[in-house]
Design a protein around this motif. Structure first.
Motif, PDB file in Angstrom:
ATOM      1  N   GLN A 269      18.578  37.855  36.159  1.00 49.34           N
ATOM      2  CA  GLN A 269      18.912  37.944  34.737  1.00 49.34           C
ATOM      3  C   GLN A 269      19.462  39.321  34.348  1.00 49.34           C
ATOM      4  OE1 GLN A 269      18.747  35.149  33.026  1.00 49.34           O
ATOM      5  NE2 GLN A 269      17.881  34.120  34.814  1.00 49.34           N
ATOM      6  N   GLU A 270      19.628  40.212  35.330  1.00 55.69           N
ATOM      7  CA  GLU A 270      20.097  41.574  35.043  1.00 55.69           C
ATOM      8  C   GLU A 270      21.401  41.809  35.808  1.00 55.69           C
ATOM      9  OE1 GLU A 270      16.977  44.320  35.936  1.00 55.69           O
ATOM     10  OE2 GLU A 270      15.430  42.965  35.186  1.00 55.69           O
ATOM     11  N   THR A 271      22.511  41.451  35.190  1.00 51.03           N
ATOM     12  CA  THR A 271      23.795  41.471  35.890  1.00 51.03           C
ATOM     13  C   THR A 271      24.152  42.849  36.422  1.00 51.03           C
ATOM     14  OG1 THR A 271      24.529  39.726  34.395  1.00 51.03           O
ATOM     15  CG2 THR A 271      26.222  40.833  35.705  1.00 51.03           C
ATOM     16  N   ASP A 272      24.075  43.858  35.566  1.00 50.41           N
ATOM     17  CA  ASP A 272      24.471  45.203  35.984  1.00 50.41           C
ATOM     18  C   ASP A 272      23.597  45.711  37.127  1.00 50.41           C
ATOM     19  OD1 ASP A 272      26.400  45.165  34.048  1.00 50.41           O
ATOM     20  OD2 ASP A 272      25.176  46.178  32.546  1.00 50.41           O
ATOM     21  N   ILE A 275      24.461  43.925  40.413  1.00 49.65           N
ATOM     22  CA  ILE A 275      25.676  44.415  41.072  1.00 49.65           C
ATOM     23  C   ILE A 275      25.387  45.716  41.813  1.00 49.65           C
ATOM     24  CG2 ILE A 275      27.990  45.360  40.645  1.00 49.65           C
ATOM     25  CD1 ILE A 275      28.220  43.353  38.330  1.00 49.65           C
TER      26      ILE A 275
END
Length: 301
Positions: A269-272, A275
């Motif tokens: 749920q934490e895209t940044d 990545i």
């Protein structure tokens, strides 16, 4: 003005490979010292200082950035960060106000019959619930100012507040990768060790502060005492930070049998962060591959 918030951010950064454990521990030392600024403001400006008054304008400005600059990634990142931190401050302030009223309804002077350890435990429990050492220090300042507590008892409340702030970080590391658990353990040990040493050397430290600060200013002396604890932890741990971090890096290694170190389900749920974790995992894979080839080809350099 919340070392707990900084530590939770550090958990995410360490988990995503953005920060090394050694650097994270250095930030922990600085964050603990930085959290004392609030109590200096309180004692110098007055007990009426309310951090909510600062938080609401930050939310207003951040909302403008979120609404009108949705395509500017830098603005979006900074405004979302500011918005979240301001909400956290409002939440902490609300908890602080509610808990302060509850504490004021309790006769804290009853702890005098049980000695300094009782005040240390009380400071720990209050801070563990509120997750703000500044709140506990403000309670101690109010009790000292009203004459309900003596300086030594108030100082013991402050001592207990230091390790109390580590509880949220410990909870945040549950179920995480080893790096998160290592960082949470390091944070706890820093606060516990510094608090134990200060408690053992309580009388000499109080005498030292009495020589530096005017004895007629007990409130300033108490805040100076809190600052001294965190300065003391920096003096203790900073010279050995690399060795301490290396020791921490060998903890909880067996708790993570998966082949990846940085990628885990909590990042979905934490895209940044996901990545960054993927980049860190790729770099780790490349480093391991190079090391494997060096060993296979018997390259010692």
């Amino acid at each position: 003005q919340s070392s707990s918030i900084v530590n939770l951010l550090l958990l995410a950064f360490v988990g995503a490979g953005v920060l090394s454990l050694n650097n994270a521990m250095a930030v922990v030392l600085g964050a603990n010292l930085g959290s004392t600024v609030y109590t200096w403001i309180v004692v110098l400006v007055g007990f009426k200082f309310d951090i909510q008054a600062v938080s609401y304008p930050i939310i207003a400005i951040a909302t403008i950035g979120i609404l009108f600059f949705p395509n500017n990634k830098k603005v979006m990142h900074w405004t979302r960060l500011a918005f979240g931190i301001a909400l956290s401050f409002i939440g902490l302030s609300t908890i602080k106000n509610g808990f302060t009223e509850m504490v004021n309804a309790i006769d804290i002077t009853a702890l005098n019959a049980y000695g300094n350890l009782a005040f240390v435990l009380a400071g720990f429990l209050i801070t563990a619930i509120v997750q703000s050492s500044a709140t506990t220090v403000v309670i101690a300042l109010a009790a000292l100012n009203s004459g309900a507590l003596g300086f030594e008892a108030a100082a013991c409340l402050v001592i207990g507040s230091e390790p109390g702030t580590s509880i949220k970080t410990l909870i945040g590391s549950i179920g995480g990768i080893p790096a998160k658990k290592q960082m949470a353990l390091g944070n706890l040990l820093i606060n516990v060790v510094a608090s134990m040493i200060v408690l053992i050397a309580l009388d000499p430290l109080i005498a030292l502060i009495a020589q530096i600060v005017n004895p007629d200013e007990p409130l300033i002396s108490l805040v100076a005492f809190q600052t001294a604890i965190n300065l003391f932890s920096i003096l203790i741990f900073y010279p050995f930070l690399k060795q301490f971090s290396k020791w921490l890096s060998h903890r909880y290694v067996g708790d993570h049998p998966e082949i990846t170190r940085y990628i885990n389900n909590s990042l979905l749920q934490e895209t940044d962060s996901a990545i960054r974790a993927l980049k860190s995992e790729n770099f780790r894979l490349l480093t391991n591959t190079i090391e494997l080839n060096k060993r296979g080809l018997e390259i010692n350099d």
